[in-house]
Scaffold this motif. Structure first.
Motif, PDB file in Angstrom:
ATOM      1  N   PRO A  17       5.040  39.329  37.551  1.00 16.12           N
ATOM      2  CA  PRO A  17       4.567  40.720  37.564  1.00 16.12           C
ATOM      3  C   PRO A  17       3.486  40.973  38.615  1.00 16.12           C
ATOM      4  N   ASP A 164      22.249  53.751  36.364  1.00 12.93           N
ATOM      5  CA  ASP A 164      21.286  52.729  35.996  1.00 12.93           C
ATOM      6  C   ASP A 164      20.489  52.444  37.259  1.00 12.93           C
ATOM      7  N   ALA A 166      17.554  50.855  37.323  1.00  2.55           N
ATOM      8  CA  ALA A 166      16.526  49.888  36.901  1.00  2.55           C
ATOM      9  C   ALA A 166      15.833  49.234  38.096  1.00  2.55           C
TER      10      ALA A 166
HETATM   11  N1  T4K Z   1      19.858  47.443  34.210  1.00  2.00           N
HETATM   12  C1  T4K Z   1      19.656  46.506  35.155  1.00  2.00           C
HETATM   13  C2  T4K Z   1      20.432  46.592  36.430  1.00  2.00           C
HETATM   14  C3  T4K Z   1      18.721  45.487  34.938  1.00  2.00           C
HETATM   15  O1  T4K Z   1      18.523  44.534  35.877  1.00  2.00           O
HETATM   16  C4  T4K Z   1      18.007  45.465  33.733  1.00  2.00           C
HETATM   17  C5  T4K Z   1      17.054  44.418  33.467  1.00  2.00           C
HETATM   18  C6  T4K Z   1      18.233  46.472  32.790  1.00  2.00           C
HETATM   19  C7  T4K Z   1      19.167  47.450  33.063  1.00  2.00           C
HETATM   20  C8  T4K Z   1      17.488  46.537  31.497  1.00  2.00           C
HETATM   21  O2  T4K Z   1      16.107  46.809  31.722  1.00  2.00           O
HETATM   22  P1  T4K Z   1      15.044  46.586  30.518  1.00  2.00           P
HETATM   23  O3  T4K Z   1      15.717  47.023  29.238  1.00  2.00           O
HETATM   24  O4  T4K Z   1      14.693  45.111  30.522  1.00  2.00           O
HETATM   25  O5  T4K Z   1      13.890  47.472  30.898  1.00  2.00           O
HETATM   26  C9  T4K Z   1      14.906  39.864  33.670  1.00  2.00           C
HETATM   27  C10 T4K Z   1      14.307  41.055  32.973  1.00  2.00           C
HETATM   28  O6  T4K Z   1      13.921  40.723  31.658  1.00  2.00           O
HETATM   29  C11 T4K Z   1      15.223  42.239  32.946  1.00  2.00           C
HETATM   30  O7  T4K Z   1      14.435  43.378  32.627  1.00  2.00           O
HETATM   31  C12 T4K Z   1      15.853  42.463  34.301  1.00  2.00           C
HETATM   32  N2  T4K Z   1      16.795  43.540  34.325  1.00  2.00           N
HETATM   33  C13 T4K Z   1      16.562  41.198  34.758  1.00  2.00           C
HETATM   34  C14 T4K Z   1      17.163  41.351  36.119  1.00  2.00           C
HETATM   35  O8  T4K Z   1      15.546  40.172  34.866  1.00  2.00           O
HETATM   36  P2  T4K Z   1      15.740  37.565  32.804  1.00  2.00           P
HETATM   37  O9  T4K Z   1      16.496  37.135  31.620  1.00  2.00           O
HETATM   38  O10 T4K Z   1      16.161  37.049  34.126  1.00  2.00           O
HETATM   39  O11 T4K Z   1      14.159  37.340  32.582  1.00  2.00           O
HETATM   40  P3  T4K Z   1      13.328  36.000  32.530  1.00  2.00           P
HETATM   41  O12 T4K Z   1      12.629  35.957  31.224  1.00  2.00           O
HETATM   42  O13 T4K Z   1      14.156  34.840  32.888  1.00  2.00           O
HETATM   43  O14 T4K Z   1      12.223  36.265  33.653  1.00  2.00           O
HETATM   44  C15 T4K Z   1      12.551  36.256  35.033  1.00  2.00           C
HETATM   45  C16 T4K Z   1      11.497  35.455  35.791  1.00  2.00           C
HETATM   46  O15 T4K Z   1      10.268  36.146  35.749  1.00  2.00           O
HETATM   47  C17 T4K Z   1      11.238  34.055  35.238  1.00  2.00           C
HETATM   48  O16 T4K Z   1      11.121  33.150  36.307  1.00  2.00           O
HETATM   49  C18 T4K Z   1       9.887  34.203  34.519  1.00  2.00           C
HETATM   50  C19 T4K Z   1       9.199  35.317  35.272  1.00  2.00           C
HETATM   51  N3  T4K Z   1       8.288  36.114  34.453  1.00  2.00           N
HETATM   52  C20 T4K Z   1       8.827  36.948  33.505  1.00  2.00           C
HETATM   53  C21 T4K Z   1       8.008  37.709  32.736  1.00  2.00           C
HETATM   54  C22 T4K Z   1       8.570  38.626  31.688  1.00  2.00           C
HETATM   55  C23 T4K Z   1       6.946  36.016  34.653  1.00  2.00           C
HETATM   56  O17 T4K Z   1       6.477  35.246  35.507  1.00  2.00           O
HETATM   57  N4  T4K Z   1       6.104  36.800  33.895  1.00  2.00           N
HETATM   58  C24 T4K Z   1       6.579  37.652  32.933  1.00  2.00           C
HETATM   59  O18 T4K Z   1       5.785  38.360  32.296  1.00  2.00           O
HETATM   60  O19 T4K Z   1      15.778  39.164  32.824  1.00  2.00           O
END
Ligand code: T4K
Length: 389
Positions: A17, A164, A166
């Motif tokens: 972030p 979308d 996002a």
């Molecule tokens: N439509 C599209 C096209 C999207 O890409 C998304 C979400 C949505 C809709 C839905 O939006 P939301 O309902 O979430 O608002 C992540 C995000 O959680 C997700 O929001 C995002 N897209 C997607 C592309 O990426 P993951 O499963 O890859 O997240 P995660 O937990 O593996 O984190 C990604 C990296 O970021 C990791 O290396 C850890 C790091 N990180 C993560 C967080 C939350 C941090 O360093 N600090 C943090 O606070 O989905």
């Protein structure tokens, strides 16, 4: 894969972030605590909605607790119901498809158009059938999908068109801000997005009645006069989220500058690496560059995307295979291909095998970007058997 000594001692993330001014954030949070007003249309949420609407040039912004719920509310406010089919690209975050499936809507996946990686309008049109009730385009990695042709298809078939968006907050299409296209567009302000509200989303629209329906649905189906007038959920953004969202908006231009700098550095340092191509944003448009994505062509680079992914991870570069697998390749959609993927999706299946998202954002400096590029260049050189002296 392991290496004796990773190039980076600390992990480099794709979704770190951006924080912004902590003192300003703390002031805003303290203000909410002092006012004893923490949710339900508080002053911070209203200010955030006004600023998002102004930045996107739209008449209405309805914030939500995340973009997934925002998509569900937008679909329902557009009259899309359980059992209806909605055409959506398979090359997107699975959240797009799950948002629809969770409310009983049947996502029907279309193939992508290569330049933007968004929905191919011709393929969308081929998929329109008697149960189709809507189209959802996705601005993948912030690149606007083919908005005008999709608008044309939707209009000819009398279907609501949602986007979308996002990934596309702050971006433009033909110089106009993303946000005002279709019936509505939905942003994500998740922590991993360049403007974040910890968790959060927003539906923006120029349609007054649609906005009123969405606002009502977001709050238990209860309208401004506290009458329950429709089906609804509870998906409000709260004041702490809005405090972060506002603080993030204050620094939005600086975040974009950093992302542009990193993007330019990747471009320069990968230019001579065969078979590794940075996906670009359209020329002349404003782009937030929050995703840096390379395409790896194994026939030229000698290395498959997954091998490169393994090399980077072994060196503490936590690159992500966004978006692999494609939506139609995962459950619950894979087992019902006749429903969700009635036509082949060859371009999607090719792209999901080649993409790799690399770290960027304010926690990543140019020295680190150069180091990541060196790892990629070395892996390709080794694979091609052209080891430098
Ligand atoms: N439509 C599209 C096209 C999207 O890409 C998304 C979400 C949505 C809709 C839905 O939006 P939301 O309902 O979430 O608002 C992540 C995000 O959680 C997700 O929001 C995002 N897209 C997607 C592309 O990426 P993951 O499963 O890859 O997240 P995660 O937990 O593996 O984190 C990604 C990296 O970021 C990791 O290396 C850890 C790091 N990180 C993560 C967080 C939350 C941090 O360093 N600090 C943090 O606070 O989905």
């Amino acid at each position: 894969m392991t290496v004796d000594r990773p190039k980076f001692s600390e992990p480099l993330h794709v979704g770190r972030p951006n924080i912004g001014d902590r003192a300003r954030l703390a002031d805003r949070i303290n203000g909410a605590l002092d006012r004893l007003w923490l949710s339900n249309d508080g002053v911070l949420v209203r200010e955030f909605e006004e600023r998002v609407a102004a930045l996107t040039g739209t008449r209405h912004c309805v914030t939500t607790c995340n973009a997934t719920t925002g998509l569900q509310i937008a679909a329902q406010a557009a009259g899309i119901k359980a059992g209806d089919e909605v055409i959506v690209p398979s090359f997107t975050c699975v959240a797009t498809a799950q948002a629809l499936a969770w409310i009983g809507v049947v996502p029907v996946f279309c193939d992508l158009e290569e330049k933007s990686a968004g929905a191919d309008p011709a393929h969308v049109e081929q998929l329109i059938g008697p149960r189709t009730r809507g189209i959802v385009g996705v601005h993948v990695f912030g690149s606007p999908c083919p908005i005008d042709p999709l608008t044309d298809v939707a209009a000819r078939h009398g279907l609501p068109l949602l986007f979308d968006a996002a990934h596309a907050f702050g971006n433009t299409y033909l110089r106009d801000p993303i946000g005002g296209f279709g019936l509505a567009e939905v942003f994500s302000f998740h922590a991993t997005k360049f403007v974040n509200s910890f968790e959060g989303g927003a539906i923006v629209t120029n349609d007054d009645e649609f906005a009123e329906r969405a606002r009502t649905m977001r709050n238990m189906g209860s309208n401004g006069d506290r009458e329950v007038v429709s089906t609804g959920t509870v998906a409000r953004m709260h004041e702490i989220s809005a405090a972060m969202g506002l603080t993030s908006l204050d620094a939005m231009d600086e975040f974009i500058e950093v992302n542009e700098r990193n993007h330019a550095c990747y471009l320069e340092n990968l230019a001579a690496v065969p078979g590794v191509q940075l996906r670009s944003q359209p020329a002349g448009e404003r782009a937030n560059h929050q995703y840096v994505v390379v395409e790896v062509d194994e026939r030229v680079s000698g290395v498959h995307r997954d091998q490169l992914h393994a090399v980077l991870h072994a060196n503490n570069v936590l690159a992500r295979r966004y978006f692999h697998p494609a939506c139609h390749q995962v459950e619950p959609f894979r087992s019902r291909a006749e429903l969700h993927a009635p036509l082949p999706l060859p371009r999607t299946e090719a792209l999901v095998d080649r993409v790799l998202a690399l770290p960027t954002g304010t926690s990543v400096g140019v020295e680190q970007v150069r180091g990541i590029c060196e790892l990629i260049a070395d892996a390709v050189r080794d694979a091609l058997g052209d080891v430098a002296p």
